[in-house]
Structures are given as C-alpha cells and as structure tokens.
Design a protein around this motif. Sequence first.
Motif, PDB file in Angstrom:
ATOM      1  N   PRO A  26      55.585  49.375  49.239  1.00 35.18           N
ATOM      2  CA  PRO A  26      55.928  48.008  49.624  1.00 35.18           C
ATOM      3  C   PRO A  26      57.439  47.829  49.664  1.00 35.18           C
ATOM      4  O   PRO A  26      58.189  48.592  49.069  1.00 35.18           O
ATOM      5  CB  PRO A  26      55.306  47.156  48.519  1.00 35.18           C
ATOM      6  N   SER A  27      57.865  46.811  50.366  1.00 36.26           N
ATOM      7  CA  SER A  27      59.289  46.519  50.457  1.00 36.26           C
ATOM      8  C   SER A  27      59.814  46.034  49.109  1.00 36.26           C
ATOM      9  O   SER A  27      59.205  45.198  48.454  1.00 36.26           O
ATOM     10  CB  SER A  27      59.543  45.453  51.529  1.00 36.26           C
TER      11      SER A  27
ATOM     12  N   THR B 273      56.827  45.365  56.234  1.00 37.65           N
ATOM     13  CA  THR B 273      55.795  46.077  55.492  1.00 37.65           C
ATOM     14  C   THR B 273      54.673  45.114  55.098  1.00 37.65           C
ATOM     15  O   THR B 273      54.882  43.895  55.058  1.00 37.65           O
ATOM     16  CB  THR B 273      56.358  46.717  54.212  1.00 37.65           C
ATOM     17  N   ILE B 274      53.520  45.671  54.828  1.00 37.96           N
ATOM     18  CA  ILE B 274      52.394  44.859  54.378  1.00 37.96           C
ATOM     19  C   ILE B 274      52.539  44.564  52.891  1.00 37.96           C
ATOM     20  O   ILE B 274      52.831  45.456  52.094  1.00 37.96           O
ATOM     21  CB  ILE B 274      51.067  45.581  54.664  1.00 37.96           C
ATOM     22  N   ASP B 275      52.358  43.310  52.531  1.00 38.13           N
ATOM     23  CA  ASP B 275      52.359  42.905  51.125  1.00 38.13           C
ATOM     24  C   ASP B 275      50.929  42.919  50.600  1.00 38.13           C
ATOM     25  O   ASP B 275      50.008  42.426  51.264  1.00 38.13           O
ATOM     26  CB  ASP B 275      52.924  41.492  50.974  1.00 38.13           C
ATOM     27  N   ILE B 276      50.724  43.478  49.415  1.00 33.72           N
ATOM     28  CA  ILE B 276      49.415  43.437  48.779  1.00 33.72           C
ATOM     29  C   ILE B 276      49.350  42.161  47.942  1.00 33.72           C
ATOM     30  O   ILE B 276      50.119  41.997  47.005  1.00 33.72           O
ATOM     31  CB  ILE B 276      49.180  44.669  47.890  1.00 33.72           C
TER      32      ILE B 276
ATOM     33  N   GLU C  60      37.154  67.462  46.667  1.00 32.23           N
ATOM     34  CA  GLU C  60      38.101  67.924  47.681  1.00 32.23           C
ATOM     35  C   GLU C  60      39.376  67.088  47.728  1.00 32.23           C
ATOM     36  O   GLU C  60      40.344  67.467  48.380  1.00 32.23           O
ATOM     37  CB  GLU C  60      37.436  67.897  49.067  1.00 32.23           C
ATOM     38  N   ALA C  61      39.347  65.924  47.106  1.00 36.10           N
ATOM     39  CA  ALA C  61      40.508  65.028  47.158  1.00 36.10           C
ATOM     40  C   ALA C  61      41.642  65.597  46.320  1.00 36.10           C
ATOM     41  O   ALA C  61      41.523  65.760  45.115  1.00 36.10           O
ATOM     42  CB  ALA C  61      40.110  63.636  46.652  1.00 36.10           C
ATOM     43  N   GLY C  62      42.742  65.932  46.964  1.00 31.95           N
ATOM     44  CA  GLY C  62      43.869  66.523  46.254  1.00 31.95           C
ATOM     45  C   GLY C  62      44.539  65.536  45.311  1.00 31.95           C
ATOM     46  O   GLY C  62      44.505  64.334  45.520  1.00 31.95           O
ATOM     47  N   GLU C  63      45.171  66.052  44.293  1.00 37.07           N
ATOM     48  CA  GLU C  63      45.831  65.194  43.309  1.00 37.07           C
ATOM     49  C   GLU C  63      47.230  64.775  43.764  1.00 37.07           C
ATOM     50  O   GLU C  63      47.723  63.731  43.369  1.00 37.07           O
ATOM     51  CB  GLU C  63      45.919  65.923  41.965  1.00 37.07           C
ATOM     52  N   GLU C  64      47.873  65.605  44.586  1.00 40.28           N
ATOM     53  CA  GLU C  64      49.256  65.315  44.954  1.00 40.28           C
ATOM     54  C   GLU C  64      49.351  64.490  46.231  1.00 40.28           C
ATOM     55  O   GLU C  64      50.321  63.776  46.432  1.00 40.28           O
ATOM     56  CB  GLU C  64      50.033  66.629  45.118  1.00 40.28           C
ATOM     57  N   GLU C  65      48.363  64.611  47.110  1.00 36.29           N
ATOM     58  CA  GLU C  65      48.402  63.877  48.366  1.00 36.29           C
ATOM     59  C   GLU C  65      47.302  62.832  48.383  1.00 36.29           C
ATOM     60  O   GLU C  65      46.248  63.003  47.794  1.00 36.29           O
ATOM     61  CB  GLU C  65      48.194  64.835  49.549  1.00 36.29           C
ATOM     62  N   ILE C  66      47.564  61.729  49.077  1.00 25.87           N
ATOM     63  CA  ILE C  66      46.524  60.728  49.273  1.00 25.87           C
ATOM     64  C   ILE C  66      45.435  61.374  50.116  1.00 25.87           C
ATOM     65  O   ILE C  66      45.704  61.942  51.164  1.00 25.87           O
ATOM     66  CB  ILE C  66      47.096  59.494  49.982  1.00 25.87           C
TER      67      ILE C  66
ATOM     68  N   ILE D 213      39.851  53.932  43.278  1.00 26.05           N
ATOM     69  CA  ILE D 213      40.658  53.203  44.263  1.00 26.05           C
ATOM     70  C   ILE D 213      39.780  52.121  44.869  1.00 26.05           C
ATOM     71  O   ILE D 213      38.911  52.389  45.680  1.00 26.05           O
ATOM     72  CB  ILE D 213      41.163  54.127  45.389  1.00 26.05           C
ATOM     73  N   ARG D 214      39.987  50.878  44.459  1.00 23.24           N
ATOM     74  CA  ARG D 214      39.151  49.808  44.977  1.00 23.24           C
ATOM     75  C   ARG D 214      39.888  48.488  44.850  1.00 23.24           C
ATOM     76  O   ARG D 214      40.846  48.356  44.119  1.00 23.24           O
ATOM     77  CB  ARG D 214      37.823  49.747  44.227  1.00 23.24           C
ATOM     78  N   GLY D 215      39.441  47.523  45.596  1.00 23.63           N
ATOM     79  CA  GLY D 215      40.004  46.186  45.498  1.00 23.63           C
ATOM     80  C   GLY D 215      41.319  46.027  46.246  1.00 23.63           C
ATOM     81  O   GLY D 215      41.911  46.980  46.742  1.00 23.63           O
ATOM     82  N   LEU D 216      41.781  44.794  46.306  1.00 26.14           N
ATOM     83  CA  LEU D 216      43.016  44.494  47.032  1.00 26.14           C
ATOM     84  C   LEU D 216      44.212  45.239  46.458  1.00 26.14           C
ATOM     85  O   LEU D 216      45.050  45.751  47.196  1.00 26.14           O
ATOM     86  CB  LEU D 216      43.294  42.996  47.005  1.00 26.14           C
ATOM     87  N   ARG D 217      44.306  45.310  45.136  1.00 27.85           N
ATOM     88  CA  ARG D 217      45.457  45.999  44.549  1.00 27.85           C
ATOM     89  C   ARG D 217      45.429  47.489  44.872  1.00 27.85           C
ATOM     90  O   ARG D 217      46.455  48.100  45.131  1.00 27.85           O
ATOM     91  CB  ARG D 217      45.487  45.795  43.031  1.00 27.85           C
ATOM     92  N   GLY D 218      44.243  48.077  44.859  1.00 27.85           N
ATOM     93  CA  GLY D 218      44.124  49.486  45.192  1.00 27.85           C
ATOM     94  C   GLY D 218      44.463  49.780  46.634  1.00 27.85           C
ATOM     95  O   GLY D 218      44.795  50.910  46.995  1.00 27.85           O
ATOM     96  N   ALA D 219      44.397  48.749  47.492  1.00 29.37           N
ATOM     97  CA  ALA D 219      44.680  48.954  48.912  1.00 29.37           C
ATOM     98  C   ALA D 219      46.118  49.375  49.155  1.00 29.37           C
ATOM     99  O   ALA D 219      46.445  49.912  50.209  1.00 29.37           O
ATOM    100  CB  ALA D 219      44.365  47.675  49.693  1.00 29.37           C
ATOM    101  N   GLY D 220      47.001  49.136  48.188  1.00 23.61           N
ATOM    102  CA  GLY D 220      48.391  49.569  48.349  1.00 23.61           C
ATOM    103  C   GLY D 220      48.508  51.059  48.574  1.00 23.61           C
ATOM    104  O   GLY D 220      49.462  51.545  49.194  1.00 23.61           O
TER     105      GLY D 220
END
Length: 315
Positions: free
Chosen positions: A115-116, A217-220, A41-47, A102-109
């Motif tokens: 990001p700024s 903004t939040i920095d990853i 169900e997870a769309g490709e164009e939208e998060i 989608i996993r880990g700190l980098r994926g959290a972006g």
Amino acid sequence: MASEKQNILTANLARMDRARTGALEKQLAHLGELADLLCDEAGEEEIFFRDESFAAKYRALTERTAPDVAAVNRKRIASLEKGLSAMEKGVLLCRLCDTLGIRGLRGAGTFFGEPSAEENETVSYLRSSYADTAYRVFTEDMVDPKVLYGHEFAEACENVYCGRCAYAILPLENSTDGRLAGFRGLIMKYGLKIVSVCRVQASEDEGSTLFALLKRTIDIPADGGEHCFEFRVETEDLFYLLAAAEVCGMQTVSVSSVSGSTPCYDLVMRVAEEGFCGFLSFLHLEHPDFVPTGLFGEKHSGKERYHGANGSKRV
C-alpha cells in the motif's frame, strides 16, 4: 391409484435428494483434499498465485483432457476440457486461502502489493459546485487536506500520476447519461484506483452524480463496512467467471461491456468477507491479465441544492 403414484414419486424425489446430498459431501471432501495438495505447493517466499510452478500444479489438478471419442457430443467435450467447474474452482480456492490463513478484507492486501505509505493529503479536481461537495465528503476524515485545482480532468489525473498530489476526484456516472465511459478511460490510462465513492444529489428532481476518489494504489479498508471491488477483465466466458464469483460469496452489482476487438468487461462486485481472497485467487490464476480498478465503500453527501465554495486550503 393416484395416491400410490404420488407416494412413489415422493419416495423417488427423496432418494434423489439423499443421493445429491451425499455426492455434494463427497465433492466438498475431495475439493478439500485438492486444496491440501495445492497448499503443499504454495511457496513460502513467493505469493502462491505469482509462482509459476504453483500455477502449473493448479492447472494439472483442475484441468481434464476430453476423451478422443467421435460419438461424444461436442458440448460435452467442451465441458470436459474445462475440467473443474467454475463453482468447484471457487470452492477449492476459498478452501486453499482458508488453509493458508489468507482470508477477509485485510488478507486481501496480499493480492494488491504494498500500500501507499505517503502522508500527502492533497486532492486534485476540476472545480464545480458538485465536485466541491464531493471534496468535502471525501476529506472529512483527513487530518490536513489541501486542494490542487486542475483546469482539465486529465490534469487532475496527471497530478496524481506524477506525484504532485495523492488523490484525484472524477465523476463516474450521472442520472442523465448513466456510466461516463470517458472518465473510465482516464482511470485506465493513468492507472488510478478507486478508494471511495459518493453520490452528490442536486435536489429531489434534478438527478445526481456519482464521484470517485482515486489514488495510485488500492487501499485495504480497515473497517468492517460494506465494500465493492471493481476490475476489468477480458473473457470469452463471462458466465463462467460470474459462477465462480457467486460461489465465493461475491454479489454482482454491475457488468459493463468495454468496446474493443475482444470481449472485455468492467465489473463491480460487493465483497464477501470470507470468500474475497478465494475469488482474487481465481482471477489471478484464471485471468492473470485482469486489472483491479478499485476497492471502496460509499460515503454519503446528503442532499444539497447549492454547494458553494468548499473552503479548502489551496496549494
């Protein structure tokens, strides 16, 4: 006789352990299958967590309707109405994020937006000997830091909000008064995010102050060190949220109640590398109005009694 009874009890406990293990294995397998259904169900164009059709599918798979039977205990009905438990939802969403890659700190972006991109390294703060020390600690890795002193704490926040500088420094807590709620209010008012903290200690016997470096903004974090995630959430069932956090590997550092008409909390959690994105998915789907207020590590300032001038460039 006692020995025979002991053998029976031991055998019964072993049988229950085997049954519990088998049930857990089946539960995890079913949660994996649910994750596969959600992945479709997870769309490709939208998060996926911002897609309403995905959210509707998630609710359909995780919510149950209690039977309309008067004899059923009310607490039992309430638990049935919640559908999957918090722990089951946590496992489900961690599996989903793993499947989606989608996993880990980098994926959290993925969860925090863009990001700024600004290269401005100007920092605004209300000057004091302790704040000067915090400035030195926060800017030690910057290429060309500059400072814009504010006459009030709100002015330092406004300088970031209006784009006159990239960062602000505020105190968050001290060993005398504890949590400084007024400064948390400024962070929420100007929509700032904590990207680093440091504790400045006056001396062995005079206490310390925890300062935050903030931006819009939040920095990853790029490094693999220890990081904390801070957010504000309104919830009638805090323990349900904490149970989901635990199964995602998050470790609760602090929980602070926020005054208001509805139950609201500021939470700080130590980030688990693999379960972080699963927990962020849980927050977005179960508490869409939650506000992330920081993702940060701690820098260390050392122990200085007198901090003196900071020798920074002024703008």
